[in-house]
Motif scaffolding. Structure first.
Motif, PDB file in Angstrom:
ATOM      1  N   CYS A 203      15.575 -14.047  18.014  1.00 20.53           N
ATOM      2  CA  CYS A 203      16.396 -14.368  16.846  1.00 20.53           C
ATOM      3  C   CYS A 203      16.888 -15.809  16.835  1.00 20.53           C
ATOM      4  N   ALA A 204      17.189 -16.365  17.998  1.00 23.38           N
ATOM      5  CA  ALA A 204      17.668 -17.749  18.022  1.00 23.38           C
ATOM      6  C   ALA A 204      16.620 -18.671  17.404  1.00 23.38           C
ATOM      7  N   ARG A 205      15.366 -18.362  17.671  1.00 20.90           N
ATOM      8  CA  ARG A 205      14.295 -19.220  17.159  1.00 20.90           C
ATOM      9  C   ARG A 205      14.117 -19.064  15.643  1.00 20.90           C
ATOM     10  N   VAL A 206      14.239 -17.848  15.139  1.00 27.90           N
ATOM     11  CA  VAL A 206      14.082 -17.667  13.681  1.00 27.90           C
ATOM     12  C   VAL A 206      15.209 -18.366  12.938  1.00 27.90           C
ATOM     13  N   LEU A 207      16.375 -18.527  13.605  1.00 23.25           N
ATOM     14  CA  LEU A 207      17.534 -19.176  12.971  1.00 23.25           C
ATOM     15  C   LEU A 207      17.588 -20.674  13.245  1.00 23.25           C
ATOM     16  N   MET A 208      16.612 -21.190  13.986  1.00 18.12           N
ATOM     17  CA  MET A 208      16.593 -22.594  14.384  1.00 18.12           C
ATOM     18  C   MET A 208      16.542 -23.526  13.167  1.00 18.12           C
ATOM     19  N   ASN A 209      15.833 -23.093  12.132  1.00 21.30           N
ATOM     20  CA  ASN A 209      15.726 -23.895  10.909  1.00 21.30           C
ATOM     21  C   ASN A 209      16.856 -23.495   9.965  1.00 21.30           C
ATOM     22  N   PRO A 210      17.745 -24.443   9.606  1.00 21.33           N
ATOM     23  CA  PRO A 210      18.909 -24.076   8.787  1.00 21.33           C
ATOM     24  C   PRO A 210      18.559 -23.481   7.424  1.00 21.33           C
ATOM     25  N   ALA A 211      17.478 -23.934   6.814  1.00 17.86           N
ATOM     26  CA  ALA A 211      17.098 -23.380   5.504  1.00 17.86           C
ATOM     27  C   ALA A 211      16.664 -21.927   5.658  1.00 17.86           C
ATOM     28  N   ARG A 212      15.928 -21.626   6.746  1.00 19.95           N
ATOM     29  CA  ARG A 212      15.512 -20.249   6.998  1.00 19.95           C
ATOM     30  C   ARG A 212      16.734 -19.388   7.328  1.00 19.95           C
ATOM     31  N   ALA A 213      17.655 -19.925   8.142  1.00 21.51           N
ATOM     32  CA  ALA A 213      18.874 -19.186   8.491  1.00 21.51           C
ATOM     33  C   ALA A 213      19.673 -18.864   7.227  1.00 21.51           C
ATOM     34  N   ASP A 214      19.723 -19.814   6.292  1.00 21.82           N
ATOM     35  CA  ASP A 214      20.433 -19.599   5.031  1.00 21.82           C
ATOM     36  C   ASP A 214      19.777 -18.492   4.218  1.00 21.82           C
ATOM     37  N   ARG A 215      18.439 -18.502   4.145  1.00 22.16           N
ATOM     38  CA  ARG A 215      17.713 -17.456   3.408  1.00 22.16           C
ATOM     39  C   ARG A 215      17.992 -16.084   4.010  1.00 22.16           C
ATOM     40  N   LEU A 216      17.931 -15.996   5.337  1.00 21.93           N
ATOM     41  CA  LEU A 216      18.169 -14.718   6.005  1.00 21.93           C
ATOM     42  C   LEU A 216      19.600 -14.244   5.783  1.00 21.93           C
ATOM     43  N   ALA A 217      20.559 -15.166   5.846  1.00 23.58           N
ATOM     44  CA  ALA A 217      21.963 -14.795   5.612  1.00 23.58           C
ATOM     45  C   ALA A 217      22.156 -14.296   4.188  1.00 23.58           C
ATOM     46  N   GLN A 218      21.508 -14.942   3.226  1.00 21.34           N
ATOM     47  CA  GLN A 218      21.598 -14.469   1.842  1.00 21.34           C
ATOM     48  C   GLN A 218      21.002 -13.075   1.709  1.00 21.34           C
ATOM     49  N   GLY A 219      19.904 -12.830   2.445  1.00 18.36           N
ATOM     50  CA  GLY A 219      19.305 -11.498   2.445  1.00 18.36           C
ATOM     51  C   GLY A 219      20.248 -10.457   3.020  1.00 18.36           C
ATOM     52  N   VAL A 220      20.937 -10.811   4.119  1.00 19.29           N
ATOM     53  CA  VAL A 220      21.910  -9.904   4.729  1.00 19.29           C
ATOM     54  C   VAL A 220      23.024  -9.573   3.734  1.00 19.29           C
ATOM     55  N   VAL A 221      23.607 -10.606   3.135  1.00 18.03           N
ATOM     56  CA  VAL A 221      24.736 -10.414   2.217  1.00 18.03           C
ATOM     57  C   VAL A 221      24.323  -9.587   0.998  1.00 18.03           C
ATOM     58  N   ALA A 222      23.081  -9.768   0.537  1.00 21.00           N
ATOM     59  CA  ALA A 222      22.590  -9.028  -0.635  1.00 21.00           C
ATOM     60  C   ALA A 222      22.576  -7.516  -0.385  1.00 21.00           C
ATOM     61  N   GLY A 223      22.517  -7.117   0.895  1.00 25.37           N
ATOM     62  CA  GLY A 223      22.465  -5.693   1.219  1.00 25.37           C
ATOM     63  C   GLY A 223      23.818  -5.040   1.441  1.00 25.37           C
ATOM     64  N   ILE A 224      24.899  -5.803   1.294  1.00 30.44           N
ATOM     65  CA  ILE A 224      26.247  -5.270   1.532  1.00 30.44           C
ATOM     66  C   ILE A 224      26.906  -4.978   0.190  1.00 30.44           C
TER      67      ILE A 224
END
Length: 200
Positions: free
Chosen positions: A42-63
């Motif tokens: 997971c640390a590696r998938v979050l290494m790129n800030p734009a990718r981390a932002d996309r994933l965080a938006q995906g997480v928030v969309a499910g709440i």
């Protein structure tokens, strides 16, 4: 690239891991003691800030919105939850704090403090057994806050984990794991790697 859409399906989340080289394939001895042919870094998938932002938006969309409306602050357990916690907090426009356990027990350090009764969204990278999540949730209660929900990038329990609060993973999936005495021949033929940070 995945077209920079917000990942919401298991396939889209796995694509983010593959594209960042964060889906490792080989023979891994996991912190649980089990063996697997795959490991998510997971640390590696979050290494790129734009990718981390996309994933965080995906997480928030499910709440659900009624939970998001009540969140005062985001808290994550260190180390794994720090980056995704920060990114989820950014999406929500909230502050992010993290718990540490230098002495084996989670608590807030570095000047972090919760307002009494603060409503907390717990954010993790991966949930497997839920043990560290439950410890972190208990620590928030001890610090005077209340965890109203937890979210994570990955739920490796496949929906079976009980954290005592509503749980919203971005993607629930796991790869097959095997006990020490039950490793398939094809996997046993591959040299073992021990990824992760937890001490044996």
């Amino acid at each position: 690239m995945s077209g920079h859409t917000i990942p919401t399906t298991i396939e889209e989340v796995l694509a983010e891991f593959r594209e960042s080289g964060a889906l490792l394939e080989g023979h891994f001895k996991l912190s649980s003691g089990k063996h697997s042919g795959h490991y998510l870094q997971c640390a590696r998938v979050l290494m790129n800030p734009a990718r981390a932002d996309r994933l965080a938006q995906g997480v928030v969309a499910g709440i659900p919105g009624d939970i998001l409306d009540r969140v005062d602050v985001v808290v994550s357990p260190a180390m794994g939850g720090i980056i995704i916690g920060q990114e989820v907090a950014r999406v929500l426009g909230k502050d992010a704090m993290f718990l540490e356990r230098p002495d084996g027990i989670f608590h807030l350090r570095r000047g972090f403090a919760l307002e009494p009764g603060a409503k907390v969204l717990m954010v993790e990278d991966v949930v497997t057994t839920g043990l560290s999540s439950r410890e972190a949730i208990a620590a928030v209660a001890k610090e005077g806050g209340e965890v109203i929900a937890e979210c994570s990038l990955i739920d490796r329990s496949m929906g079976t984990v009980d954290l005592g609060v509503p749980f919203f993973p971005l993607a629930a999936f796991d790869f097959p794991t095997y006990d020490e005495g039950n490793i398939p021949d094809a996997l046993a033929a591959v040299a073992v790697t021990k990824p992760g940070s937890r001490k044996e």
